[in-house]
Design a protein around this motif. Structure first.
Motif, mmCIF file in Angstrom:
data_model
loop_
_atom_site.group_PDB
_atom_site.id
_atom_site.type_symbol
_atom_site.label_atom_id
_atom_site.label_comp_id
_atom_site.label_asym_id
_atom_site.label_seq_id
_atom_site.Cartn_x
_atom_site.Cartn_y
_atom_site.Cartn_z
ATOM 1 N N VAL A 1 0.736 -1.078 -0.100
ATOM 2 C CA VAL A 1 -0.007 0.002 -0.612
ATOM 3 C C VAL A 1 0.978 1.183 0.358
ATOM 4 C CG1 VAL A 1 -1.642 1.426 1.163
ATOM 5 C CG2 VAL A 1 -1.729 -1.232 1.523
ATOM 6 N N GLY A 2 1.972 0.487 0.952
ATOM 7 C CA GLY A 2 2.669 2.519 0.825
ATOM 8 C C GLY A 2 2.719 3.050 -0.590
ATOM 9 N N PRO A 3 3.294 2.243 -1.699
ATOM 10 C CA PRO A 3 3.790 3.066 -3.042
ATOM 11 C C PRO A 3 2.062 3.491 -3.597
ATOM 12 C CG PRO A 3 4.773 0.776 -2.952
ATOM 13 C CD PRO A 3 3.464 0.807 -1.415
ATOM 14 N N LEU A 4 1.439 3.285 -3.556
ATOM 15 C CA LEU A 4 0.188 3.667 -3.786
ATOM 16 C C LEU A 4 -0.770 4.727 -3.176
ATOM 17 C CD1 LEU A 4 -2.550 2.480 -5.726
ATOM 18 C CD2 LEU A 4 -3.087 1.688 -3.755
ATOM 19 N N LEU A 5 -0.557 4.717 -1.724
ATOM 20 C CA LEU A 5 -0.306 6.056 -0.812
ATOM 21 C C LEU A 5 -0.333 7.171 -1.846
ATOM 22 C CD1 LEU A 5 -2.343 6.902 1.735
ATOM 23 C CD2 LEU A 5 -0.042 6.393 3.302
ATOM 24 N N GLY A 6 1.658 6.692 -1.021
ATOM 25 C CA GLY A 6 2.578 7.250 -1.796
ATOM 26 C C GLY A 6 2.660 8.144 -3.404
ATOM 27 N N GLY A 7 1.873 7.312 -3.948
ATOM 28 C CA GLY A 7 1.499 8.182 -5.472
ATOM 29 C C GLY A 7 0.228 8.861 -5.753
ATOM 30 N N THR A 8 -0.871 8.216 -4.370
ATOM 31 C CA THR A 8 -2.100 9.099 -4.430
ATOM 32 C C THR A 8 -1.317 10.734 -4.018
ATOM 33 O OG1 THR A 8 -3.339 7.452 -4.614
ATOM 34 C CG2 THR A 8 -4.080 8.926 -3.452
ATOM 35 N N LEU B 1 3.228 5.647 -10.942
ATOM 36 C CA LEU B 1 4.542 5.222 -10.483
ATOM 37 C C LEU B 1 3.961 4.188 -9.077
ATOM 38 C CD1 LEU B 1 7.653 7.565 -10.787
ATOM 39 C CD2 LEU B 1 7.285 5.985 -11.491
ATOM 40 N N GLY B 2 2.973 4.977 -8.282
ATOM 41 C CA GLY B 2 2.436 4.620 -7.693
ATOM 42 C C GLY B 2 2.625 2.950 -7.678
ATOM 43 N N LEU B 3 1.338 3.061 -8.896
ATOM 44 C CA LEU B 3 0.899 1.348 -9.666
ATOM 45 C C LEU B 3 1.962 0.806 -9.544
ATOM 46 C CD1 LEU B 3 -1.901 2.884 -11.142
ATOM 47 C CD2 LEU B 3 -1.791 1.158 -9.245
ATOM 48 N N VAL B 4 2.914 1.260 -9.931
ATOM 49 C CA VAL B 4 3.853 0.355 -10.365
ATOM 50 C C VAL B 4 5.192 -0.472 -9.636
ATOM 51 C CG1 VAL B 4 6.254 -0.131 -11.304
ATOM 52 C CG2 VAL B 4 4.912 1.353 -13.145
#
Length: 572
Positions: free
Chosen positions: A154-161, A245-248
């Motif tokens: 979830v970290g990258p997804l939250l970071g991207g959002t 990028l968050g999704l990747v």
């Protein structure tokens, strides 16, 4: 044959204190990939080069490395809860300051303070969860693994959002979430006792005199060099928005979590730690070389980064497991030594990669990272014999010594009475409440069969991702066995007591107990029932499953009960 049906407790039915720390763990694990989606945005909006932005990793990891030397010293003096709170306070403060900064230099400096807080937090969070969990040791580990998986994914997804709103968003987001975790920890987590022994600040350094620990730590230096080169520089050639990028990196994080928890243990059992690490490091080198060669192809970089997550997950788990296997020092000291050395590699890599990119081009850092993985293989090969010998379980009882040279090492504790030559009954003990019941039932059966008892207590170090935790100390394990021997001596029952060391995946303890049962030609193995956290539920069902499948004799599962007449054992 009689049967007792008991349902094992859910690992997710825990006190509020455990959920408070687990939530903080999720947020902490988010930090691994949280900033990756905003790296290009930071470079553009703060007018900084990629090499300057990469210092976010360098300051964070180098401070974390140095802080690992003092985490045990602090925890042994103020207690795990206060250490945990201190780490959370520092993360809340410095994450907010990083979000409020107006320059890349300010963010780099505040990330250093964040690294200090993270070191204090990660050094104690798993131990606090294990100490507070009501679902037994297995339930605590499963919960921590769940937090690891959710946080990394979830970290990258939250970071991207949040990064899509503002580059400051991820920093403020961490601060707010950790503040919630801080309040919950202060109010819900009970005071934790200080360790019986204080750890010296020099202990992690002096521990590196042991060749096996030093070799594995140096292997981790070069592994982390390649890993953080990828993490720090792969976002740039993708040319994606913060959301994408968050999704990747969410895809990357999912593979890290899955392969760390579910795949790495299976590969270790089938091929061994050393062979798996050789192949895994080589494949990481190939992936990083592909990224280096294809920086002009965003699609190729995206696929390579996501695939890389699988190999990262495997390596994190098996490298930590190897460290705990070869280290002849207490687990907290080994963790501190290993963390200190490996984080140095992770901290220096982004800085050097930035210099290479500035002086040459963006291809070169990735080629250097691929070379670092190959060097890691060469370093690991110098300790191949140490690692393979440490993995090999001893077939006979070893001379009494502190554990630390082999997984599966069996250490004699004592003996009562004289064996009569009949095949023994192996009694698998743990620190849970079922130990009383299983000891009493085994003693009763020994009287009927005129058989001696072989008490076997598993001293377990569970590896979760790149962290590890003891179920209990070695001294506590010995004390458990000695107490049982004293009880049996008073009853006139012949028995031998042993402590067996396990550093592996959840079900490995079952295999080790089964191996000992075969080596002594046991006629029965007695274990505690899973409903109250006995050996059959040592970490999860796989321990009892492997024991039953591999023991080569009958297995008696004993549910708890005050008197033998009130128990209905199940024999399989």
């Amino acid at each position: 044959m009689s049967h007792q049906h008991n349902s094992a407790p859910s690992p997710f039915r825990q006190p509020r204190a455990v959920w408070a720390v687990a939530f903080a763990c999720v947020v902490s694990f988010m930090g691994i990939g949280l900033v990756d989606p905003i790296l290009p945005a930071l470079s553009v909006k703060l007018h900084a080069s990629p090499s300057q932005v990469s210092l976010l990793f360098t300051s964070y990891l180098l401070v974390t490395a140095v802080a690992m030397l003092i985490t045990n010293l602090v925890s042994s003096r103020i207690g795990p809860k206060r250490t945990l709170i201190a780490g959370l306070v520092l993360i809340v403060i410095f994450a907010a300051l990083a979000g409020s900064s107006h320059s890349i230099g300010g963010i780099v400096g505040f990330r250093a303070g964040w690294g200090l807080g993270n070191a204090l937090f990660i050094a104690t969070s798993l131990a606090v969860i294990v100490a507070s969990a009501s679902g037994g040791f297995g339930g605590a580990i499963i919960l921590y693994e769940t937090a690891l998986g959710i946080g990394i994914a979830v970290g990258p997804l939250l970071g991207g959002t949040l990064g899509g709103i503002s580059w400051r968003g991820p920093f403020y987001g961490v601060s707010v979430l950790m503040f919630i975790a801080l309040i919950a920890t202060i109010t819900l987590v009970p005071k934790t006792p200080r360790p019986a022994e204080r750890t010296s600040i020099a202990a992690p350094i002096t521990a590196l005199r042991h060749r096996g620990l030093l070799i594995m730590s140096l292997t981790a230096v070069f592994y982390n060099w390649g890993f953080f080169t990828m993490l720090g520089y792969a976002p740039y050639p993708m040319h994606l928005s913060e959301h994408k990028l968050g999704l990747v990196f969410t895809g990357w994080g999912l593979l890290v979590a899955i392969f760390s928890v579910a795949v790495a243990p299976r590969l270790q059992r089938r091929f061994g730690t050393a062979k798996t690490l050789y192949a895994n490091l080589f494949l990481l080198a190939v992936v990083l070389a592909v990224i280096g060669a294809c920086t002009n192809s965003p699609k190729a970089v995206i696929v390579a980064v996501i695939v890389c997550g699988a190999f990262i997950g495997i390596n994190n788990t098996l490298t930590t497991q190897a460290v705990m296997t070869v280290a002849p020092v207490p687990r907290p000291v080994a963790s501190a030594s290993y963390g200190f050395v490996r984080f140095i590699g992770g901290g220096l890599a982004p800085f050097v990669a930035g210099k290479l990119a500035d002086h040459y081009n963006i291809h070169v850092p990735f080629y250097a990272g691929a070379a670092a993985f190959l060097i890691a293989i060469a370093v690991l090969a110098t300790g191949h014999r140490i690692l393979t010998e440490a993995e090999r379980a001893a077939d006979e009882t070893a001379a009494e010594q502190r554990p630390g040279t082999a997984v599966g090492e069996i250490v004699a504790v004592g003996r009562t009475g004289t064996a009569n030559g009949n095949a023994p009954i192996v009694v698998a003990l743990d620190a849970g409440p079922s130990a009383d019941a299983v000891t009493a039932a085994a003693a009763e059966l020994a009287g009927h069969l005129n058989a001696p008892l072989e008490l076997l207590h598993v001293h377990e170090i569970a590896v979760v991702g790149d962290d590890a935790v003891d179920r209990e100390s070695y001294e506590q394990a010995r004390a458990q066995v000695q107490r049982r021997l004293d009880e049996l001596a008073a009853r006139g029952v012949a028995a031998a007591g042993h402590v067996l060391r396990s550093v592996a995946d959840h079900g490995h303890a079952g295999s080790l107990i089964a191996e000992h049962a075969r080596s002594v030609h046991a006629q029965v193995v007695a274990i505690g029932g899973p409903s109250h956290g006995g050996v059959a539920h040592l970490l999860d069902g796989s321990a009892s499953q492997r024991l039953i499948a591999e023991a080569g004799c009958r297995v008696m599962v004993v549910p708890p009960g005050p008197e033998p007449a009130e128990r209905a054992a199940t024999t399989v």
